[in-house]
Design an enzyme around this catalytic site. Structure first.
Site, PDB file in Angstrom:
ATOM      1  N   ARG A  32      43.043  50.298  22.881  1.00  0.00           N
ATOM      2  CA  ARG A  32      42.404  50.028  24.184  1.00  0.00           C
ATOM      3  C   ARG A  32      41.688  51.251  24.729  1.00  0.00           C
ATOM      4  O   ARG A  32      41.654  51.465  25.949  1.00  0.00           O
ATOM      5  CB  ARG A  32      43.417  49.547  25.222  1.00  0.00           C
ATOM      6  N   ARG A  36      39.638  49.938  31.217  1.00  0.00           N
ATOM      7  CA  ARG A  36      39.544  50.159  32.657  1.00  0.00           C
ATOM      8  C   ARG A  36      39.912  51.555  33.135  1.00  0.00           C
ATOM      9  O   ARG A  36      39.608  51.909  34.266  1.00  0.00           O
ATOM     10  CB  ARG A  36      40.399  49.125  33.389  1.00  0.00           C
ATOM     11  N   ARG A  45      31.377  47.003  33.727  1.00  0.00           N
ATOM     12  CA  ARG A  45      32.097  45.738  33.912  1.00  0.00           C
ATOM     13  C   ARG A  45      31.740  45.092  35.249  1.00  0.00           C
ATOM     14  O   ARG A  45      31.624  43.873  35.339  1.00  0.00           O
ATOM     15  CB  ARG A  45      33.594  46.040  33.832  1.00  0.00           C
ATOM     16  N   ASP A  82      38.209  40.780  21.913  1.00  0.00           N
ATOM     17  CA  ASP A  82      39.596  40.437  22.232  1.00  0.00           C
ATOM     18  C   ASP A  82      40.152  39.539  21.137  1.00  0.00           C
ATOM     19  O   ASP A  82      39.397  38.841  20.458  1.00  0.00           O
ATOM     20  CB  ASP A  82      39.682  39.727  23.586  1.00  0.00           C
ATOM     21  N   TYR A 162      49.592  32.494  22.600  1.00  0.00           N
ATOM     22  CA  TYR A 162      48.644  32.274  23.704  1.00  0.00           C
ATOM     23  C   TYR A 162      48.105  30.848  23.690  1.00  0.00           C
ATOM     24  O   TYR A 162      47.899  30.234  24.740  1.00  0.00           O
ATOM     25  CB  TYR A 162      47.490  33.282  23.628  1.00  0.00           C
TER      26      TYR A 162
HETATM   27  O1  CP3 Z   1      41.379  48.602  21.784  1.00  0.00           O
HETATM   28  C1  CP3 Z   1      40.215  48.436  22.230  1.00  0.00           C
HETATM   29  O2  CP3 Z   1      39.649  49.275  22.975  1.00  0.00           O
HETATM   30  C2  CP3 Z   1      39.424  47.219  21.756  1.00  0.00           C
HETATM   31  C3  CP3 Z   1      39.430  46.070  22.573  1.00  0.00           C
HETATM   32  C4  CP3 Z   1      40.652  45.179  22.715  1.00  0.00           C
HETATM   33  C5  CP3 Z   1      40.887  44.437  23.895  1.00  0.00           C
HETATM   34  N1  CP3 Z   1      41.952  43.624  23.689  1.00  0.00           N
HETATM   35  C6  CP3 Z   1      40.064  44.507  25.113  1.00  0.00           C
HETATM   36  C7  CP3 Z   1      40.593  43.955  26.375  1.00  0.00           C
HETATM   37  C8  CP3 Z   1      41.679  44.853  21.814  1.00  0.00           C
HETATM   38  C9  CP3 Z   1      41.942  45.407  20.435  1.00  0.00           C
HETATM   39  C10 CP3 Z   1      42.480  43.851  22.435  1.00  0.00           C
HETATM   40  C11 CP3 Z   1      43.640  43.204  21.778  1.00  0.00           C
HETATM   41  C12 CP3 Z   1      44.495  42.267  22.529  1.00  0.00           C
HETATM   42  N2  CP3 Z   1      44.143  41.373  23.507  1.00  0.00           N
HETATM   43  C13 CP3 Z   1      45.869  42.097  22.255  1.00  0.00           C
HETATM   44  C14 CP3 Z   1      46.658  42.812  21.195  1.00  0.00           C
HETATM   45  C15 CP3 Z   1      47.050  44.172  21.588  1.00  0.00           C
HETATM   46  C16 CP3 Z   1      47.993  44.218  22.751  1.00  0.00           C
HETATM   47  O3  CP3 Z   1      47.589  44.702  23.818  1.00  0.00           O
HETATM   48  O4  CP3 Z   1      49.165  43.781  22.579  1.00  0.00           O
HETATM   49  C17 CP3 Z   1      46.347  41.108  23.145  1.00  0.00           C
HETATM   50  C18 CP3 Z   1      47.759  40.595  23.243  1.00  0.00           C
HETATM   51  C19 CP3 Z   1      45.235  40.654  23.919  1.00  0.00           C
HETATM   52  C20 CP3 Z   1      45.248  39.566  24.951  1.00  0.00           C
HETATM   53  C21 CP3 Z   1      44.763  40.023  26.266  1.00  0.00           C
HETATM   54  N3  CP3 Z   1      43.470  40.451  26.537  1.00  0.00           N
HETATM   55  C22 CP3 Z   1      45.491  40.093  27.481  1.00  0.00           C
HETATM   56  C23 CP3 Z   1      46.950  39.719  27.629  1.00  0.00           C
HETATM   57  C24 CP3 Z   1      44.608  40.568  28.458  1.00  0.00           C
HETATM   58  C25 CP3 Z   1      44.878  40.705  29.943  1.00  0.00           C
HETATM   59  C26 CP3 Z   1      45.746  41.855  30.249  1.00  0.00           C
HETATM   60  C27 CP3 Z   1      44.930  42.997  30.787  1.00  0.00           C
HETATM   61  O5  CP3 Z   1      45.096  44.120  30.286  1.00  0.00           O
HETATM   62  O6  CP3 Z   1      44.183  42.736  31.732  1.00  0.00           O
HETATM   63  C28 CP3 Z   1      43.365  40.820  27.848  1.00  0.00           C
HETATM   64  C29 CP3 Z   1      42.143  41.350  28.496  1.00  0.00           C
HETATM   65  C30 CP3 Z   1      41.485  42.553  27.899  1.00  0.00           C
HETATM   66  N4  CP3 Z   1      41.212  42.747  26.551  1.00  0.00           N
HETATM   67  C31 CP3 Z   1      41.000  43.687  28.617  1.00  0.00           C
HETATM   68  C32 CP3 Z   1      40.427  44.562  27.671  1.00  0.00           C
HETATM   69  C33 CP3 Z   1      39.741  45.878  27.919  1.00  0.00           C
HETATM   70  C34 CP3 Z   1      41.013  43.851  30.119  1.00  0.00           C
HETATM   71  C35 CP3 Z   1      39.914  42.981  30.661  1.00  0.00           C
HETATM   72  C36 CP3 Z   1      39.202  43.520  31.879  1.00  0.00           C
HETATM   73  O7  CP3 Z   1      38.353  44.441  31.773  1.00  0.00           O
HETATM   74  O8  CP3 Z   1      39.443  42.953  32.950  1.00  0.00           O
END
Ligand code: CP3
Length: 356
Positions: A32, A36, A45, A82, A162
């Site tokens: 990640r 943010r 964003r 994602d 999910y």
């Molecule tokens: O690592 C990186 O920089 C690459 C991008 C990436 C994102 N999600 C961007 C993202 C990667 C590799 C993921 C993987 C992901 N997504 C996983 C596996 C890794 C982990 O964290 O366990 C999972 C379970 C998800 C599902 C997911 N996506 C959730 C539960 C959420 C909401 C929670 C949150 O942090 O808000 C997301 C949203 C998400 N994916 C964001 C980002 C940067 C936040 C979105 C935003 O900008 O509002």
């Protein structure tokens, strides 16, 4: 010009570590790392309608992928997308609700699979493949010849949670109940995900991804038997499907929270490297995992958030135990959005300055 200096420039420490070759420095990137905690991410964003909008915009997604590379010169860029775009591309309704997280139109039983279709899969994901191409171009045009691009996907178990729960979950009750009560029906969901995830990964490599990571974030919910069935076996299937097309592509498996099941996972899946969560003791990992394959991890993201002496000490402990073998420095899970940039800089300086 093929001077020794130019050769050095073209070496990619991240790929070298995954290929068990000597490295010029300890490679590092953060899960990640685009997100943010970066003001430039929040700014971009804010101008978009939502997270998915940005993920499907090849120009914006490329820009976001490049942000942590430009700021920190990480050794790997990870595609900005994602894991939930796979169910979305199969036609499952998906939105990211601010402050809540992902919301999907839940599958209540295996029969609900007939609401999904693979017909538009690669069309929906086309912009993601475009992003991969754009990032490769940007890396090369901006002179980041030593930085590799990682593509990724969620593993079937985690993505299925999910799809079935309809969003994030604490106990995965519906998913586990379905897996125990109707293993054949649940298998149909997992098998579809195996096939489409492999296709998705192959298409990312076609577009220019130089390594892949499979995220399996919720495996700690499973007992050893279910772990074998819904994690090890499907991961091994995905790896073989990818390897039929790309025999040499490095694949990092990240079964977060697998504990002792890491052993069967690394032995039976065919992954190139193991992503380690923060709960794994690094001396145990050095002895039991790194002797078999390259490892990646595993600084606690909350230690990075807290900073200070504890951060330096945790980094030193990881490096003292793992820098002697094939190793990629990373967090044990995604970076927290409230992490101060100064702490990220402190961590990078500590890793870069480490003398074994
Ligand atoms: O690592 C990186 O920089 C690459 C991008 C990436 C994102 N999600 C961007 C993202 C990667 C590799 C993921 C993987 C992901 N997504 C996983 C596996 C890794 C982990 O964290 O366990 C999972 C379970 C998800 C599902 C997911 N996506 C959730 C539960 C959420 C909401 C929670 C949150 O942090 O808000 C997301 C949203 C998400 N994916 C964001 C980002 C940067 C936040 C979105 C935003 O900008 O509002």
């Amino acid at each position: 010009m093929n001077t020794p200096d130019a050769n050095k420039q073209n070496a990619k420490p991240f790929l070298d570590a995954l290929n068990k070759k000597p490295v010029s420095r300890i490679p590092m990137w953060f899960m990640r790392q685009a997100g943010r905690y970066l003001p430039e991410y929040r700014e971009l964003r804010a101008g978009k309608n939502g997270f998915l909008d940005m993920a499907y915009d090849p120009v914006a997604a490329c820009e976001v992928t490049m942000q942590p590379i430009r700021r920190f010169h990480m050794d790997a860029a990870i595609l900005f997308s994602d894991i939930l775009v796979v169910p979305h591309a199969l036609g499952q309704h998906l939105e990211f609700v601010p402050g809540v997280g992902p919301k999907l139109d839940a599958l209540d039983c295996p029969g609900d699979l007939n609401r999904l279709s693979r017909d538009n899969f690669h069309t929906v994901l086309g912009p993601v493949y475009e992003t991969v191409k754009n990032v490769r171009t940007a890396l090369s045009e901006e002179g980041f010849d030593d930085v590799a691009l990682i593509g990724f996907a969620g593993s079937p178990w985690t993505v299925a949670t999910y799809m079935i729960e309809g969003g994030s979950s604490r106990d995965f009750l519906k998913t586990k109940e379905m897996a125990y009560r109707d293993p054949d029906g649940f298998s149909a969901i997992i098998d579809l995900l195996v096939e489409m995830t492999a296709e998705y990964c192959i298409a990312q490599v076609d577009a220019g991804a130089q390594a892949l990571q499979l995220f399996d974030s919720w495996v700690s919910a499973l007992d050893a038997d279910q772990f074998g069935r819904w994690v090890t076996r499907p991961t091994s299937d995905i790896v073989s499907r990818i390897r039929k097309v790309y025999p040499d592509i490095p694949i990092i498996g990240f079964p977060k929270g697998a504990g002792i099941n890491y052993l069967s996972y690394v032995d039976q899946t065919g992954i190139t490297a193991a992503g380690m969560d923060s709960s794994l003791p690094v001396d145990w990992a050095a002895e039991n995992l790194q002797t078999r394959l390259p490892v990646q991890g595993n600084l606690d993201p909350f230690c990075l958030l807290a900073g200070g002496q504890a951060l330096d000490d945790a980094i030193d402990r990881i490096l003292q135990n793992l820098s002697g073998g094939p190793f990629v420095f990373n967090l044990g899970h995604g970076i927290n959005k409230d992490t101060p940039i100064a702490h990220v800089e402190q961590a990078i300086a500590r890793v870069r300055g480490f003398k074994p």
